[in-house]
Design a protein around this motif. Structure first.
Motif, PDB file in Angstrom:
ATOM      1  N   UNK A  59      33.055 -28.022  -6.365  1.00 24.14           N
ATOM      2  CA  UNK A  59      32.029 -28.960  -6.833  1.00 24.14           C
ATOM      3  C   UNK A  59      30.954 -29.062  -5.766  1.00 24.14           C
ATOM      4  N   UNK A  60      29.695 -28.909  -6.159  1.00 25.48           N
ATOM      5  CA  UNK A  60      28.634 -28.934  -5.147  1.00 25.48           C
ATOM      6  C   UNK A  60      27.725 -30.144  -5.325  1.00 25.48           C
TER       7      UNK A  60
ATOM      8  N   UNK B   9      31.713 -21.663  -3.125  1.00 25.65           N
ATOM      9  CA  UNK B   9      31.413 -23.053  -3.424  1.00 25.65           C
ATOM     10  C   UNK B   9      30.464 -23.078  -4.610  1.00 25.65           C
TER      11      UNK B   9
ATOM     12  N   UNK C 190      29.884 -25.117  -8.821  1.00 30.62           N
ATOM     13  CA  UNK C 190      30.403 -26.038  -9.824  1.00 30.62           C
ATOM     14  C   UNK C 190      31.267 -25.265 -10.802  1.00 30.62           C
TER      15      UNK C 190
ATOM     16  N   UNK D  82      35.164 -25.349 -13.154  1.00 26.75           N
ATOM     17  CA  UNK D  82      36.329 -26.138 -13.532  1.00 26.75           C
ATOM     18  C   UNK D  82      37.568 -25.526 -12.876  1.00 26.75           C
ATOM     19  N   UNK D  83      38.728 -26.111 -13.164  1.00 22.82           N
ATOM     20  CA  UNK D  83      39.930 -25.649 -12.479  1.00 22.82           C
ATOM     21  C   UNK D  83      40.122 -24.151 -12.673  1.00 22.82           C
ATOM     22  N   UNK D  84      39.864 -23.700 -13.917  1.00 22.33           N
ATOM     23  CA  UNK D  84      40.087 -22.278 -14.179  1.00 22.33           C
ATOM     24  C   UNK D  84      39.129 -21.414 -13.361  1.00 22.33           C
TER      25      UNK D  84
ATOM     26  N   UNK E 146      40.390 -21.201  -9.958  1.00 19.34           N
ATOM     27  CA  UNK E 146      41.494 -20.234  -9.854  1.00 19.34           C
ATOM     28  C   UNK E 146      40.902 -18.844  -9.634  1.00 19.34           C
ATOM     29  N   UNK E 147      39.806 -18.584 -10.329  1.00 19.49           N
ATOM     30  CA  UNK E 147      39.110 -17.308 -10.127  1.00 19.49           C
ATOM     31  C   UNK E 147      38.695 -17.139  -8.676  1.00 19.49           C
TER      32      UNK E 147
ATOM     33  N   UNK F  44      40.333 -28.652  -7.666  1.00 21.84           N
ATOM     34  CA  UNK F  44      39.876 -29.458  -8.797  1.00 21.84           C
ATOM     35  C   UNK F  44      41.009 -29.990  -9.658  1.00 21.84           C
ATOM     36  N   UNK F  45      42.208 -29.504  -9.413  1.00 26.48           N
ATOM     37  CA  UNK F  45      43.341 -29.966 -10.209  1.00 26.48           C
ATOM     38  C   UNK F  45      44.577 -29.975  -9.321  1.00 26.48           C
TER      39      UNK F  45
ATOM     40  N   UNK G  23      47.169 -27.241 -11.524  1.00 26.26           N
ATOM     41  CA  UNK G  23      46.800 -25.994 -12.203  1.00 26.26           C
ATOM     42  C   UNK G  23      46.934 -24.769 -11.315  1.00 26.26           C
TER      43      UNK G  23
ATOM     44  N   UNK H  52      41.674 -13.999 -15.289  1.00 28.80           N
ATOM     45  CA  UNK H  52      40.602 -14.979 -15.106  1.00 28.80           C
ATOM     46  C   UNK H  52      39.621 -14.965 -16.269  1.00 28.80           C
TER      47      UNK H  52
ATOM     48  N   UNK I  98      45.180 -20.485 -20.816  1.00 24.99           N
ATOM     49  CA  UNK I  98      44.978 -21.368 -19.665  1.00 24.99           C
ATOM     50  C   UNK I  98      46.291 -22.031 -19.279  1.00 24.99           C
TER      51      UNK I  98
ATOM     52  N   UNK J 228      47.846 -21.719 -15.655  1.00 27.89           N
ATOM     53  CA  UNK J 228      47.943 -22.864 -14.751  1.00 27.89           C
ATOM     54  C   UNK J 228      49.312 -23.522 -14.774  1.00 27.89           C
TER      55      UNK J 228
ATOM     56  N   UNK K 169      50.404 -25.885 -16.395  1.00 29.12           N
ATOM     57  CA  UNK K 169      50.366 -27.337 -16.354  1.00 29.12           C
ATOM     58  C   UNK K 169      49.400 -27.870 -17.401  1.00 29.12           C
TER      59      UNK K 169
ATOM     60  N   UNK L 174      46.136 -30.403 -18.193  1.00 31.53           N
ATOM     61  CA  UNK L 174      45.018 -31.031 -17.496  1.00 31.53           C
ATOM     62  C   UNK L 174      43.968 -31.442 -18.535  1.00 31.53           C
TER      63      UNK L 174
ATOM     64  N   UNK M 250      27.290 -18.707   0.665  1.00 28.89           N
ATOM     65  CA  UNK M 250      27.714 -19.494  -0.483  1.00 28.89           C
ATOM     66  C   UNK M 250      26.599 -20.325  -1.087  1.00 28.89           C
TER      67      UNK M 250
ATOM     68  N   UNK N 223      25.084 -18.528  -4.052  1.00 31.52           N
ATOM     69  CA  UNK N 223      25.909 -17.981  -5.138  1.00 31.52           C
ATOM     70  C   UNK N 223      25.467 -18.461  -6.511  1.00 31.52           C
TER      71      UNK N 223
END
Ligand SMILES: Nc1ncnc2c1ncn2[C@@H]1O[C@H](COP(=O)(O)OP(=O)(O)OP(=O)(O)O)[C@@H](O)[C@H]1O
Ligand SMILES: Nc1ncnc2c1ncn2[C@@H]1O[C@H](COP(=O)(O)OP(=O)(O)OP(=O)(O)O)[C@@H](O)[C@H]1O
Ligand SMILES: [Mg+2]
Ligand SMILES: [Mg+2]
Lengths: 497, 317, 314, 332
Positions: free
Chosen positions: B11-12, B44, B46, B48-50, B53-54, B72-73, B76, C45, C229, C233, C235, C237, C290, C293
């Motif tokens: 999250x930025x 860094x 914005x 989501x959790x997924x 994960x990436x 973020x989670x 997850x 992903x 998902x 994960x 889990x 959420x 960063x 990005x």
């Protein structure tokens, strides 16, 4: 024998608009039945009720003697009724064949579309119209790439692909040229022989008298008469439709000998080449020939919509390059398209705004005061006998013909010196047409130059001083004086000089 | 030695996060003096959790030595952390706790963070009064832990009535709006428990309503807020979640990468994988002192604290 | 297939070409990119967005839009996890969870479809509204992230089926579905509904049924994405999947489908989704600071779109 | 998006007029506002107090200014929509904060700087949409990412600068008749918008282009220029909103504008402007913005679980939409 269609006192209201107050129609099996009436008298509305597109507000409808109330076009189709939609029902993004068989695609055993069979069937249908169909109409072509006339043919094929027993043709010939019309009529007669019932709606009376067995006339939402063609005359029918009208005499005029208003040399553009034309103030120049020979494209080129690629244009002696409509307007040009739905109507906006549209750029007004502008616009609309309740009503409350009058009035308000008319009477009734041409002549007499393309031959012959005949994107000949007649026009249209 | 450490931030939207990353980068650079090269790579954005994960996958695929993540989670990441661990990568979560047994957490205890300020509020009100609470994003783990924390504290004070709780999503403007609405509906309000990120907004609404002397409310640890706090003489108190937590985690990570072993029994917390850092507190008593620390810093600067490598080595055998 | 090869070629091809370019670049900047495990990990992903983009395509082809897919995914995720947890985590629980999840997705799609096709509400604002409602329900089912998924579930998802990575199996099945659906009249009907709604009606198509089906497809694919998902994960959420709505729309546009409806296909959207994922990867492995990005990612997406449109117009 | 049109057949009869009035989005929004105020006062006394209403209006003003630009873009049709508004508000706020940096004298330059920058971004949106023909939803979505990314780069993640005291006073303190200056500014904007839309050539062009882009081009209206300008104006109004927002919050932060993106669209739509373009106006949007802010604060003051608040918010939106925003049936 039970009549194929029996409509009794059908009515339809849209909100507060009473579109149909007493629609009666009785069509026998195996006849071609004309449905006639002025713009906005309810022909399309009646047709759409019969085809299940509109729900009637009241009244009775029977098909083959059975009372029906169709819940959808699909239901009507299952009862054997198919409608050619005046505004077409095609999907521009889909191919010709996908359009023709939309919702009735032949399927393979697995439920997928049987493309091979669909292609065969499409080719067979196209073959029926044979030579009258241009090479652009291929089964896999997208409808959006077709010419208006070709689209109209696709809509016709779509109707017959439903294998109907009753068809309603709502102005199916509006964009067809004479050769296509001839082929189409042969086809209709053949179908009549097979026992098909056809309702034929058209504003071209000559066609009706050449083709139909009986006539039903409507006026102001009501059916007023029905009779066999053999027992009536064009004059009588016109009187029933619109009351007495003043039929224009053939234009008698010697070309004024003033300096040309407009000189075009070797113009080349999208679908035309090496076109040279002259026009004096007060002259009406016709563009003739079969549909789609570059006439409209030339008008669009002149008005800067798809600018000329070569050649020179001089207005009042000074050369100019018109790269967009605003440039052309600055030179005092105006352009009326026959395709009102896509080119003219500001959907959902008021009649006032629709009238005002061209004035804004012509006079470069930044501030628009209705108090000043409304009287001017009202006057222009009145000069064409446009029927409307209030200027603030939505344009969508007007019939097609009255809408088209608004779009012509829009240009008259700009007081053009040169008016380009691209089949301006498409879908306009006889009364309005007479008004319009009277006005065009009046403008010409005031010194305005007019270039007119009309798909209907008589319109050109009755109203033009000269006719430049197009074939394959070039002018083959120019008719004037003694050669200005149907014989020469037809001959030239087919490329013979 | 050379270590490559991936920093993941999902999250930025706040300066706090930026300060967090910058302090971590500074801490990494500082290791050069001790003869250890610590190279950091930062992701860094914005997400989501997924999406985060990436980010972790990219670190894993690249073959970093350690990953430090502000997750973020809480849950997850369990499978991806397991994968990372299987590849011998050290995973440390910071700022937001994670449930994975394959990661450790170095940061503050958010429940404790909330309890400190809740206690401060209750005591400032002498255990009596009407209060409201303004929280962050509903369903967000850190938020839920904080909510649990203040609820537990206020339960001990029967005369403190929590009239309403609202969410302003850690957004100053929303905090201000929500506070306005609450002030209008509850004219008889003595206290506000509001999380940082929204407290400055809430205080602006309180001041606009002319109630700055009648209401005690939690505050923020940003320099610009502390300045207002001081100038206006507000009654406020703020638990400090230092942006330096990621730097602290980094120092722990480097020591671990150097082959040191954690002492036995130092892990605690909900998931049994946490090393909690101390939570400083700013109140009217030490406000001037904290402001002095902020001297010369920009307005967005937050009171911070970092576990130095020396402090961190106390966790190791 | 012929449709794809004739008219949609430019935009579609551009997505494919860009994707190949990015894969090549990624192969250069990221050592080991072509390792099966790395490919599998990347596919894991990207897969949820690919699935959501497929469903979104059908809605958009029909002239509508579905902003609620992210919320549907979140709701399905928490329902699946809650059901599995409540039933104890055996194989029966897994099956029940999957069924409950897909049932939830169907219900959500039904709500969207009914409101938009039958009640005739404006699709964009309506699905934004239903999205808020679905998110609310997700928070109600599971107020905060947590609960565990049976290991059998997520290890299967992360592992192999008959020697093929599960995620690849899912991708292949999805592609097969897309290709088969494209051959059936339904896709033509959808294009007709999106291309000229009144024309489609006049041609006798059952507009409501077709539009509702599109929303059902979109919701089911969002539900499938949620199952992925959940596998990824392990889990639940309630805040999961928030980026899927806008992401899927971008993917559909990148894949050459007109957002105004009537033209396009789901294969392009799948490529578009993969493209979006790869852009993120390349940016990271190219070693960009960063702070840049987000900016560079946005610029590349815009450039790809602009290029696609320019090419498609030729 | 949709090619549906709201049917607005003019009804000349008095009864028809009454029906038309009841179906009028503005009336509906006003009724909704009255109902919510009444409900709020009932459920939590003090909700409809004068000063509280003034504060709600202040918040609504910020949304209303942002929605004005959104309104123009949507009216001009062509599936026009501006998703970059939120990011541009943030950008405007950060630029303004940097320029004024707490100094009253620098307020005007700050406003000009913020508006100029966001206007340019907006024009780029317009150029992408018209010249390259990227669909607006995608173009502005991409722009959103670019602006957000640009903001991170520009501010290095730490937007410095804060609002000048006079600006904060303008937003938060009563100036005249107990109303803060920003409300008068909003009123002025309303007047400007109404005049623009009802009487100016630009307004005429916007409606004409929204109603039928091709027809507008054929009567010489500069379609592309107008569309680019409209996106530019949307950007500039977002920038102006950004300045107001920093006056409201005191200092800027990167995500300060995010919360305005979708509400700006909703305010326009529940205010009766069709997303298909060519019909609607700003007064409805004003009512829509007020109704939306009112709904949010009503929900805040209710003692409810979070999910319950969200649920009611979503459901109310759908109800508002259903009351008049229904699209035409295929069969009539
Ligand atoms: N959808 C509609 N909403 C409101 N009024 C309508 C609608 N459709 C038609 N009308 C009105 O109903 C009347 C009959 O229209 P209709 O289209 O049936 O006329 P028509 O005889 O086909 O005319 P034309 O020769 O111009 O095609 C007109 O006054 C028209 O304005
Ligand atoms: N896309 C095309 N590419 C090449 N030739 C074409 C194309 N479309 C039409 N033509 C041919 O060009 C010639 C001129 O046709 P065109 O349709 O431009 O006449 P028009 O009257 O200007 O058109 P319209 O009837 O559409 O207004 C015709 O012979 C036609 O077959
Ligand atoms: Mg008609
Ligand atoms: Mg023509």
């Amino acid at each position: 024998m039970k009549p194929a269609i029996e409509a009794q006192d059908l009515t339809k209201t849209f909100g507060a608009v009473r579109a149909l107050t007493g629609g009666r129609l009785s069509v026998a099996r195996g006849e071609i039945h004309a449905l006639l009436g002025a713009n906005g008298c309810g022909k399309s509305t009646l047709s759409k009720i019969i085809a299940g597109t509109h729900a009637p507000s009241s009244g009775l409808l029977s098909i083959d003697g059975q009372p029906v109330s169709f819940a959808s076009p699909r239901a009507a189709e299952e009862a054997g009724v198919a409608l050619f939609y005046q505004e077409l029902s095609l999907i521009p993004q889909l191919s010709v064949e996908a359009n023709i068989f939309l919702g009735r695609e032949p399927r393979t055993a697995t439920g997928a579309i049987d493309r091979k069979l669909m292609r065969q069937k499409t080719l067979a249908l196209i073959a029926r119209f044979g030579a009258a169909i241009g090479p652009g109409l291929r089964p896999e072509a997208r409808v959006s790439e077709l010419q208006p006339g070709e689209r109209q043919i696709v809509e016709i094929l779509k109707v017959y692909a439903k294998e109907p027993r009753i068809v309603i043709m709502d102005e199916a010939t509006a964009a067809l040229d004479s050769r296509q019309v001839a082929v189409f009529f042969d086809f209709l007669r053949e179908k009549r022989a097979e026992g098909l019932s056809t309702v034929f709606i058209s504003h071209r009376l000559a066609e009706v008298f050449a083709l139909c067995d009986r006539i039903t006339v409507m006026r102001n939402g009501e059916t007023v008469a029905q009779m066999p063609v053999a027992e009536t005359t064009q004059e009588e029918v016109v009187r029933m439709m619109v009351g007495d009208i003043h039929r224009p005499q053939k234009r008698q005029r010697t070309a004024p000998l003033s300096a040309p208003l407009f000189e075009l040399d070797n113009a080349t553009g999208d679908r035309f080449h090496n076109v040279s034309l002259r026009l004096a103030p007060g002259e009406i120049l016709g563009l003739g020939g079969l549909q789609g020979q570059g006439q409209s494209a030339l008008l669009r080129g002149l008005f800067g919509i798809s600018p000329l690629r070569g050649g020179t244009l001089r207005l009042n002696g000074s050369p100019c390059r018109l790269r967009r409509p605003a440039h052309a307007m600055a030179q005092g040009m105006g352009y009326v398209s026959g395709d009102r739905v896509s080119d003219s109507v500001l959907q959902g906006r008021s009649i006032y705004e629709n009238l005002l549209a061209a004035l804004v750029m012509r006079e470069r007004k930044l501030w628009l005061s209705p108090r000043v502008l409304a009287p001017r616009l009202t006057a222009e609309a009145a000069s064409l006998k446009t029927k409307y309740a209030r200027l603030s009503d939505s344009i969508n409350t007007l019939s097609g013909g009255n809408q088209q009058k608004v779009f012509i009035a829009r240009w008259l308000a700009t007081q053009p010196r040169l008016l380009l008319l691209d089949d301006p009477t498409k879908g306009i009734d006889l009364g309005a047409k007479a008004d319009l041409f009277a006005l065009i002549r009046e403008l010409a007499d005031q010194g305005v130059g007019i270039i007119l393309y009309a798909s209907e031959e008589a319109e050109l012959l009755d109203n033009c001083d000269r006719i430049a005949v197009f074939n394959g994107g070039a002018v083959v000949t120019e008719l004037s004086g003694a050669t200005l007649d149907s014989f020469h026009l037809t001959r030239a249209a087919f490329g013979e000089t | 030695d050379t270590f490559k450490i991936g920093l993941s931030n999902g999250w930025v939207g706040s300066e706090w996060r930026t300060q967090m990353i910058e302090e971590a980068q500074a801490a990494a650079a500082a290791w050069a003096d001790a003869g250890t090269t610590v190279e950091v790579v930062v992701q860094s954005a914005n997400v989501d959790a997924q999406g985060q994960i990436g980010q972790v996958r990219n670190f894993v695929n690249q073959g970093v030595d350690a990953i430090i993540i502000n997750a973020n989670s809480p849950t997850a990441f369990n499978p991806i952390f397991a994968q990372a661990k299987a590849k011998g990568i050290l995973v440390i979560a910071t700022d937001a706790e994670v449930s994975s047994k394959d990661a450790i957490y170095v940061g503050i205890d958010h429940k404790e963070w909330a309890m400190q300020s809740a206690k401060w509020l209750a005591e400032t009100l002498h255990g009596k009064g009407n209060i409201v609470a303004i929280n962050g994003v509903a369903g967000h783990p850190a938020n839920e832990m904080r909510v649990a924390g203040y609820k537990e504290v206020f339960a001990d004070y029967p005369d403190i009535k929590v009239l309403n709780e609202a969410n302003a999503n850690w957004d100053q403007a929303q905090g201000q709006q929500v506070m306005q609405n609450l002030l209008a509906t509850y004219p008889d309000l003595q206290g506000v428990w509001v999380q940082d990120g929204m407290a400055a907004g809430a205080w602006r609404a309180i001041m606009a309503a002319g109630k700055k002397n009648d209401i005690a409310a939690t505050g923020e640890i940003r320099k610009d807020f502390m300045t207002v706090w001081n100038d206006e003489g507000l009654t406020s108190g703020a638990s400090v979640n230092p942006p330096g937590v990621m730097a602290s985690a980094l120092n722990v990570a480097v020591l671990k990468l150097q082959g040191k072993e954690f002492k036995d029994g130092i892990f605690g917390g909900t998931y049994g994988n946490a090393i909690y850092l101390p939570i400083p507190f700013v109140s009217n008593e030490n406000l001037t002192e904290k402001l002095a620390e902020a001297e010369g810093k920009p307005g967005y600067w937050s009171v911070t604290a970092t576990l130095s490598p020396e402090d961190a080595s106390a966790f190791f055998k | 297939m012929r449709d794809l090869l004739t008219r949609e070629r430019p935009a579609w091809l551009l997505a494919a070409a860009t994707l190949i370019l990015l894969i090549v670049i990624n192969g250069l900047v990221q050592p080991g990119f072509f390792d099966p495990s790395v490919l599998q990990s990347n596919l894991t992903t990207f897969l949820p967005l690919v699935l959501v983009a497929i469903g979104q395509t059908y809605v958009i082809l029909g002239g509508d839009i579905d902003l609620s897919v992210g919320a549907i995914a979140a709701l399905v995720n928490v329902v699946v996890v809650s059901v599995m947890a409540a039933l104890g985590g055996g194989h029966g629980a897994i099956a029940a969870g999957l069924l409950a999840g897909l049932g939830t997705a169907l219900l959500c799609g039904m709500v969207n479809g009914i409101l938009i096709a039958l009640v005739r509400l404006q699709p964009m604002v309506t699905t934004f509204g239903t999205g808020i409602i679905f998110s609310a329900l997700a928070l109600w089912v599971l107020p905060q992230a947590g609960l565990e998924v049976p290991e059998a579930y997520w290890s299967t998802y992360g592992g192999h089926v008959l020697g093929v990575p599960t995620v690849l199996v899912i991708l292949i099945l999805a592609t097969l579905f897309v290709v088969l659906l494209a051959r059936r009249p339904f896709q033509s009907w959808l294009k007709a509904v999106g291309g000229n709604r009144s024309g489609a009606f006049q041609s006798g198509l059952a507009l409501n049924r077709i539009r509702i089906k599109a929303f059902l497809l979109s919701a089911v694919f969002a539900g499938l994405a949620a199952l992925c998902l959940t596998g990824e994960t392990a889990t639940g959420d309630p805040l999961m999947g928030q980026s899927l709505g806008m992401g899927s729309i971008s993917a559909v546009a990148l894949g050459g489908t007109l957002l105004s409806g009537g033209v396009g296909g789901a294969i392009g959207s799948m490529l578009g989704a993969l493209l979006l994922g790869m852009i993120g990867n390349v940016i990271y492995f190219a070693g960009l600071p960063y702070e840049y990005q987000t900016l560079v990612q946005g610029l590349i997406v815009l450039a790809a779109l602009a290029g696609g449109v320019v090419l498609a117009r030729r | 998006m949709s090619n549906g049109m709201t049917s607005d057949t003019a009804a000349p009869s008095p009864a028809g007029r009454a029906v038309a009035l009841l179906r009028d989005p503005l009336t509906l929004a006003l009724v909704a506002i009255a109902v919510m105020l009444g409900l709020g006062e009932l459920l939590s006394p003090g909700f409809a107090r004068g000063d509280q209403i003034v504060r709600l209006l202040t918040v609504a003003a910020l949304l209303g200014i942002a929605a004005a630009g959104q309104n123009l873009v949507i009216l001009a049709g062509g599936a026009g929509i501006d998703l970059s508004i939120g990011a541009l508000i943030s950008f405007g706020a950060v630029v303004a904060g940097n320029v004024m940096n707490g100094v009253d004298a620098a307020i005007l330059p700050a406003i000009l700087a913020a508006i100029a920058v966001t206007f340019l971004f907006g024009c780029v949106n317009g150029i992408g949409v018209t010249l390259i023909r990227i669909p607006p939803i995608v173009m502005t979505l991409g722009m959103m990412a670019v602006v957000q990314g640009g903001l991170v780069v520009f501010s290095q993640g730490i937007p410095s600068g804060n609002a000048a005291p006079a600006l904060m006073q303008f937003i938060n303190q009563p100036a005249l008749f107990g109303l803060p200056g920003v409300l008068f500014a909003w009123l002025a904007l309303c007047l400007a918008m109404v005049i623009l839309l009802k009487r100016s050539a630009l307004g005429f062009a916007i409606y004409a282009i929204g109603a039928n882009e091709r027809a507008a081009g054929l009567v010489g209206l500069p379609v592309r220029a107008v569309r680019i300008l409209v996106f530019g104006l949307s950007g500039a109004l977002a920038g102006l909103t950004g300045v107001m927002v920093i006056g409201y919050t005191g200092n800027s932060f990167i995500s300060v504008g995010d919360q305005y993106m979708l509400p700006s669209i909703i305010a326009v739509v529940i205010g009766g402007t069709s997303l298909a373009g060519g019909s609607g106006g700003y007064i409805g949007t004003v009512a829509g913005a007020i109704a939306l802010v009112l709904l949010q604060s009503l929900l805040t003051t209710l003692h409810l679980e979070v999910w319950g608040r969200q649920f009611i918010f979503g459901a109310t939106l759908l109800v508002l939409l259903a009351m008049y925003g229904r699209q035409q049936a295929p069969r009539v």
